[in-house]
Enzyme design. Structure first.
Site, PDB file in Angstrom:
ATOM      1  N   ASP A  61       0.351  -0.500   1.326  1.00  0.00           N
ATOM      2  CA  ASP A  61      -0.549  -1.468   1.970  1.00  0.00           C
ATOM      3  C   ASP A  61      -1.802  -0.763   2.494  1.00  0.00           C
ATOM      4  O   ASP A  61      -2.742  -1.402   2.961  1.00  0.00           O
ATOM      5  CB  ASP A  61       0.165  -2.280   3.063  1.00  0.00           C
ATOM      6  CG  ASP A  61       0.657  -1.422   4.207  1.00  0.00           C
ATOM      7  OD1 ASP A  61       0.623  -0.180   4.090  1.00  0.00           O
ATOM      8  OD2 ASP A  61       1.083  -1.993   5.233  1.00  0.00           O
ATOM      9  N   ASP A 100       4.896  -1.903  -1.154  1.00  0.00           N
ATOM     10  CA  ASP A 100       4.982  -2.046   0.307  1.00  0.00           C
ATOM     11  C   ASP A 100       5.069  -3.510   0.712  1.00  0.00           C
ATOM     12  O   ASP A 100       4.314  -4.343   0.187  1.00  0.00           O
ATOM     13  CB  ASP A 100       3.684  -1.497   0.929  1.00  0.00           C
ATOM     14  CG  ASP A 100       3.905  -0.259   1.752  1.00  0.00           C
ATOM     15  OD1 ASP A 100       5.062   0.065   2.079  1.00  0.00           O
ATOM     16  OD2 ASP A 100       2.893   0.400   2.072  1.00  0.00           O
ATOM     17  N   LYS A 130       9.167  -1.104  -0.001  1.00  0.00           N
ATOM     18  CA  LYS A 130       9.187  -0.203   1.170  1.00  0.00           C
ATOM     19  C   LYS A 130       8.901  -1.022   2.421  1.00  0.00           C
ATOM     20  O   LYS A 130       8.033  -1.899   2.396  1.00  0.00           O
ATOM     21  CB  LYS A 130       8.152   0.912   1.010  1.00  0.00           C
ATOM     22  CG  LYS A 130       8.044   1.796   2.264  1.00  0.00           C
ATOM     23  CD  LYS A 130       7.302   3.084   2.004  1.00  0.00           C
ATOM     24  CE  LYS A 130       5.796   2.971   2.084  1.00  0.00           C
ATOM     25  NZ  LYS A 130       5.289   2.483   3.390  1.00  0.00           N
ATOM     26  N   GLU A 132       8.418  -0.545   6.842  1.00  0.00           N
ATOM     27  CA  GLU A 132       8.227   0.388   7.958  1.00  0.00           C
ATOM     28  C   GLU A 132       9.240   0.083   9.067  1.00  0.00           C
ATOM     29  O   GLU A 132       9.547  -1.084   9.325  1.00  0.00           O
ATOM     30  CB  GLU A 132       6.802   0.261   8.518  1.00  0.00           C
ATOM     31  CG  GLU A 132       5.746   0.711   7.518  1.00  0.00           C
ATOM     32  CD  GLU A 132       4.337   0.726   8.094  1.00  0.00           C
ATOM     33  OE1 GLU A 132       4.158   0.485   9.309  1.00  0.00           O
ATOM     34  OE2 GLU A 132       3.398   0.978   7.315  1.00  0.00           O
ATOM     35  N   GLU A 199       6.157  10.055   7.825  1.00  0.00           N
ATOM     36  CA  GLU A 199       4.687  10.151   7.912  1.00  0.00           C
ATOM     37  C   GLU A 199       4.261  10.769   9.234  1.00  0.00           C
ATOM     38  O   GLU A 199       4.697  10.332  10.317  1.00  0.00           O
ATOM     39  CB  GLU A 199       4.034   8.766   7.759  1.00  0.00           C
ATOM     40  CG  GLU A 199       2.499   8.867   7.888  1.00  0.00           C
ATOM     41  CD  GLU A 199       1.729   7.652   7.412  1.00  0.00           C
ATOM     42  OE1 GLU A 199       2.331   6.722   6.844  1.00  0.00           O
ATOM     43  OE2 GLU A 199       0.493   7.657   7.623  1.00  0.00           O
TER      44      GLU A 199
HETATM   45  O1  KIV Z   1       0.553   2.430   2.517  1.00  0.00           O
HETATM   46  C1  KIV Z   1       0.683   3.605   2.139  1.00  0.00           C
HETATM   47  O2  KIV Z   1      -0.137   4.139   1.374  1.00  0.00           O
HETATM   48  C2  KIV Z   1       1.850   4.357   2.624  1.00  0.00           C
HETATM   49  C3  KIV Z   1       1.880   5.823   2.346  1.00  0.00           C
HETATM   50  C4  KIV Z   1       0.922   6.501   3.212  1.00  0.00           C
HETATM   51  C5  KIV Z   1       3.239   6.382   2.479  1.00  0.00           C
HETATM   52  O3  KIV Z   1       2.695   3.798   3.231  1.00  0.00           O
END
Ligand code: KIV
Length: 284
Positions: A61, A100, A130, A132, A199
């Protein structure tokens, strides 16, 4: 006489046999092995180039900031992730594509997360999503994993929580923070995440977590000891003006783009472009 069997089916089958796409279980099985290589990608053409060299591509994202000029990732809508996700799955044929889940699309409940993640998987044909969050997202990770959706977790600096952190701040620089971050790592592992992004986590803590959990850790501003690394592609290409300390520029693509555009502008203004080579004649 028997008709020749339809070509498409057999040809496609053999193509599948030679071009097997990396899966979430393949990444999971790489714990402690050869380092996992990954990059973000938002479009078909960069996905096609990176596909030859990476194990997975993340449609992050971060595209909200990198491609669309937002100051944070918070405004990114699900539809935008789906659109870019589709482009990347069309461009990459071998790498696992992870998409994401954007802010607001999964935090409310496991049911909300499943509904939106299933939409992402159906509409983009990606192999995993993914999200968070550590301990607080464990129930959701378990819910999704048990229902056919491979989940990559993301802990440490989670940019969707920027308003809670008060900025893009490195995590775990004080030892007093370690227990909470370690609890996050253990929680996502136990909930069934197939890998976890670490991260902007202090190096010794990232190395410790990598030893502690049995799933691959993917570092970004974390540690060389992680099971794999990820960077935002535009950052490592040298396209982003101010990069964080953890980025290494492996190219100067921004400079190359500017040089090419400048040369084009000069050629147009001086009528040196187009030439006969770039124009069409009339057929006799
Ligand atoms: O959104 C993104 O690019 C990420 C990476 C930094 C892991 O989550």
């Amino acid at each position: 006489m028997l008709a020749t069997p339809s070509l498409g089916y057999n040809e496609n089958m053999s193509q599948h046999a030679t071009q097997k796409r990396v899966t979430a279980p393949d990444i999971r099985a790489r714990k402690g092995g050869q380092p996992i290589v990954s990059l973000t990608s938002y479009h078909a053409h960069t996905a096609a180039i990176a596909d030859k060299y990476v194990d997975f591509l993340l449609v992050g994202d971060s595209l909200g900031m990198v491609m669309h000029g937002f100051e944070t990732t918070l405004p990114v809508p699900l539809e935008l992730m789906i659109m870019h996700g589709r482009a990347v799955t069309r461009g990459a044929k071998q790498a696992l594509v992870v998409v994401d889940m954007p802010f607001g699309s999964y935090e409310e409940s496991p049911a909300q997360a499943f509904r939106n993640a299933a939409r992402v998987i159906k509409e983009t044909e990606c192999g995993a999503i993914k999200i968070e969050g550590g301990l607080r997202m464990a129930e959701t990770i378990k819910f999704l994993s048990e229902r056919g959706i491979p989940v990559m977790a993301h802990i440490g600096l989670t940019p969707q929580s920027i308003n809670v952190f008060g900025g893009f701040k490195t995590q775990g620089r004080e030892k007093a923070q370690w227990a909470a971050i370690e609890a996050d790592a253990t929680a996502v592992e136990q909930a069934g995440a197939f890998a976890v992004v670490l991260e902007a986590i202090a190096e010794p803590l990232a190395a410790r977590i990598t030893k502690m959990v049995d799933i691959p850790t993917i570092g970004i501003g974390a540690s060389a000891a992680c099971d794999g690394q990820i960077l935002v592609m535009e950052d490592m290409l040298g396209l982003t003006p101010n990069v964080p300390r953890f980025v290494k520029e492996f190219g100067k693509v921004g400079v190359a783009i500017e040089g090419a555009i400048q040369a084009y502008a000069e050629a147009v203004r001086s009528r040196n472009f187009p030439t006969a080579e770039n124009t069409y004649t009339v057929k006799d």
